[in-house]
Every structure is written in structure tokens, then in C-alpha cells.
Motif scaffolding. Structure first.
Motif, short mmCIF file in Angstrom:
data_model
loop_
_atom_site.label_atom_id
_atom_site.label_comp_id
_atom_site.label_asym_id
_atom_site.label_seq_id
_atom_site.Cartn_x
_atom_site.Cartn_y
_atom_site.Cartn_z
N ARG A 233 0.84 -1.19 0.00
CA ARG A 233 0.00 0.00 0.00
C ARG A 233 0.88 1.25 0.00
O ARG A 233 1.80 1.37 0.81
N ALA A 235 2.64 4.63 0.72
CA ALA A 235 2.75 5.41 1.95
C ALA A 235 2.51 6.88 1.66
O ALA A 235 3.13 7.46 0.78
N GLY A 236 1.60 7.49 2.41
CA GLY A 236 1.31 8.90 2.20
C GLY A 236 2.32 9.80 2.88
O GLY A 236 2.57 10.91 2.44
N TYR A 282 3.60 5.94 6.82
CA TYR A 282 2.23 5.90 7.31
C TYR A 282 1.29 6.37 6.21
O TYR A 282 1.64 7.23 5.39
N PRO A 283 0.06 5.83 6.19
CA PRO A 283 -0.89 6.25 5.15
C PRO A 283 -1.33 7.71 5.31
O PRO A 283 -1.56 8.40 4.32
N VAL A 284 -1.47 8.17 6.57
CA VAL A 284 -1.86 9.57 6.84
C VAL A 284 -1.01 10.07 7.98
O VAL A 284 -0.49 9.31 8.80
#
Length: 327
Positions: A233, A235-236, A282-284
Motif C-alpha cells: 500500500r 505510503a502517504g 504511514y498512510p496519513v
């Protein structure tokens, strides 16, 4: 070795019945010509095997022919007894069946292999649960286990993470997967693969409609696809932090998948002051709140917005306890 290949062909034919020569060649990773030579060798050894040509042809044994020879090597027998320690059979209610099966395997093993297999069961223990994982929610695996073997569509009532209400879905199950002590239902929903945690399935009901799996797609294919989606996924937010070295081992265990690489413990930043540098994804940005559990043993260095999130969260916690106005 040719002897192993001949035995593999014999066991495949006993299990499957008629098998096309091309499929045997693919499974054994040899040419079709080699398969036919092996069939001739089996026939010369007295095995009643024959080949039928044509569209529906293949290689088969004469009806009624069986052999009690398991052909298990010492390592193969040991592998079975290690598998017995994995724990998945317990969740599926197969403890008694597994014990009975292993006793039969033990009886069928050549005498020289039995001590090694028995010793493996006593010397190898596999505990699939993580340390301090806490109590797990109960999962109704009986209904899901039945569903994946009946080849019917399944209607489930499911709670997603972070939600309280249940949603109802009709899915096409491929099977069940146990990962790190957690069971998952792998299924298609509206033709797209999806993962459902078994302990969040409130109810599961079989429908009368036959399952609609995508042609040629197996459980392992769907699982690998879903696993890649989780692990790869994007990473933001990339975060750089420093952590005291005495807390580093604990941080690696807890942060796990958030780490983008091994900690740096020999760079100029941390060579003399007892700190190590870690990089996380981290995604956010608000997800960096996870790092608060390390208290003053960890400092976020970059980016500035991640430092602000930590600072704001720490200030809010301080405000809660500073007033000392317990209800």
C-alpha cells in the motif's frame, strides 16, 4: 531422481484417476516424452498402468489397483509432524482427525523412518500466536468452513474495522486463510477480491445460488493478490525519528510493517549519544500518534507536520491529567 518421479506418478494416478500426460509433465517439471518413458518403466515393473490417446485420454491405473507404499522419506515424514504443530487444525475442529491420520501415517512409514518422525513431534513446537496478543474475539469457523466446501454463494453480516454497524454482503468464497493466528475469509464480492476477518463475521448463511469464482483462479492466487495490496500500500507520509537504543528492539517488534528499512545505528547523528534513527511510512500523518507509546524515548525529526501532530497530542494528554479533575 527417477525413482522419486516414478513414485510421484503412481501416487498421483492413485489419487486423481486418469491424468493427461501434459499435466503430469508440468507437475513433475519434465517433458511429456520423459513421462511416457516413466510409464513404460512402471509397466515393466508390474504396475498395471496404461495410456489412452485422444481428447479425453490420459494415463491411468487399472481399476482396483492400489499400493500401500507411501514413499515418504525421513524428511517428508518429519515435515508432516511439524505441520501437525501449526495449530490450524484445532480452530477447524480437526484435532481428533489429525491425530488419527498421523497414527496411520506412522504405521505406514518404513521402520527406519519412524523414530525421526516421532522425535519431531516431541522436539518441534509451533505457536502461531504473537507475544502478548491478548484475548482474541471468537470466530464462527464452522459456518465458514462449511461454506467454502459447498461451492455455494455466501451471505455474511460483517463489521469493518472502526465501525459499529453491520453490513450485509453476498460473496463467492475461495477459502479460509490462517495468518499469524488470525483467520480470514477470502472471497470475491461483485467479481473483485476482498478479505474478511473471520472474527468480524457476525453471521454466515449459505444461499442456493452456486458460487461464481473467476475461471482458473485459485485460493493461493487471490490470497497473494490481496496480500500484495496490504503490504505494498503506498505510503502517504514518510517519517524520520530517533529512538533510544535500549528501546530499539521493542520498537522494531511493535512498529513492524511501518518500518521502511533497518534502523541506522552507526551514522553521524547517533554515533555518540545512544540514539538510533528509524524511517517509517504511514498512510496519513495522524497515524504517527502510534509513536506516542514510546514517550520521551522517541523523537520525530521529520516532517514538521508529523512533529506538530505529536506535539498537539502530547499537549492534549497533558491537559487531561494536569487538571486532576477525575469524575
Amino acid at each position: 531422481m527417477k525413482s522419486d518421479r516414478l513414485l510421484s506418478i503412481l501416487l498421483l494416478l492413485q489419487t486423481r484417476g486418469r491424468v493427461p500426460a501434459g499435466e503430469l509433465a508440468q507437475r513433475l517439471e519434465v517433458s511429456t516424452r520423459t513421462v511416457y518413458r516413466d510409464i513404460e518403466s512402471l509397466s515393466a515393473a508390474g504396475v498395471p498402468v496404461y495410456a489412452e490417446r485422444g481428447r479425453h485420454g490420459g494415463i491411468a491405473l487399472l481399476p482396483g489397483f492400489r499400493t500401500d507404499m507411501t514413499g515418504l522419506t525421513t524428511d517428508e515424514a518429519r515435515a508432516l509432524f511439524v505441520l501437525a504443530a501449526q495449530g490450524a487444525h484445532t480452530a477447524l475442529g480437526l484435532d481428533d482427525a489429525l491425530g488419527s491420520a498421523l497414527r496411520k501415517v506412522m504405521a505406514a512409514l518404513p521402520a527406519p523412518h519412524r523414530p525421526a518422525a516421532e522425535l519431531t513431534g516431541r522436539r518441534i513446537l509451533v505457536d502461531p500466536d504473537r507475544w502478548l496478543s491478548g484475548p482474541r474475539a471468537e470466530a464462527d469457523l464452522d459456518a465458514l468452513h462449511t461454506a467454502v466446501f459447498t461451492d455455494h454463494r455466501l451471505r455474511i453480516r460483517y463489521r469493518h474495522s472502526g465501525e459499529t454497524r453491520l453490513r450485509t454482503y453476498t460473496v463467492d468464497p475461495y477459502g479460509l486463510v490462517a495468518k499469524a493466528g488470525t483467520w480470514y475469509l477470502v472471497a470475491d464480492r461483485r467479481g473483485r477480491p476482498q478479505l474478511f476477518r473471520a472474527d468480524r463475521v457476525a453471521s454466515a448463511t449459505l444461499t442456493d445460488a452456486p458460487v461464481r469464482r473467476r475461471p482458473g483462479v485459485e485460493l493461493t492466487d487471490v490470497w497473494q493478490q490481496l496480500r500484495r495490496q496490504v503490504e505494498e500500500r503506498p505510503a502517504g507520509v514518510r517519517v524520520v525519528a530517533r529512538i533510544r537504543r535500549e528501546r530499539l528492539d521493542l520498537a522494531v517488534r511493535i512498529l513492524g510493517g511501518a518500518l521502511t528499512g533497518p534502523p541506522r545505528t552507526g551514522g553521524a547523528e547517533d554515533a555518540d549519544d545512544g540514539w538510533a534513527v528509524v524511517e517509517l511510512a504511514y498512510p496519513v500523518v495522524n497515524a504517527v500518534r502510534q509513536l506516542l507509546q514510546f514517550g520521551d524515548s522517541l523523537e520525530v525529526l521529520d516532517p514538521p507536520e508529523a512533529r506538530r501532530v505529536i506535539a498537539d497530542a502530547a499537549a492534549a494528554i497533558t491537559a487531561v491529567y494536569a487538571a486532576d479533575t477525575r469524575p
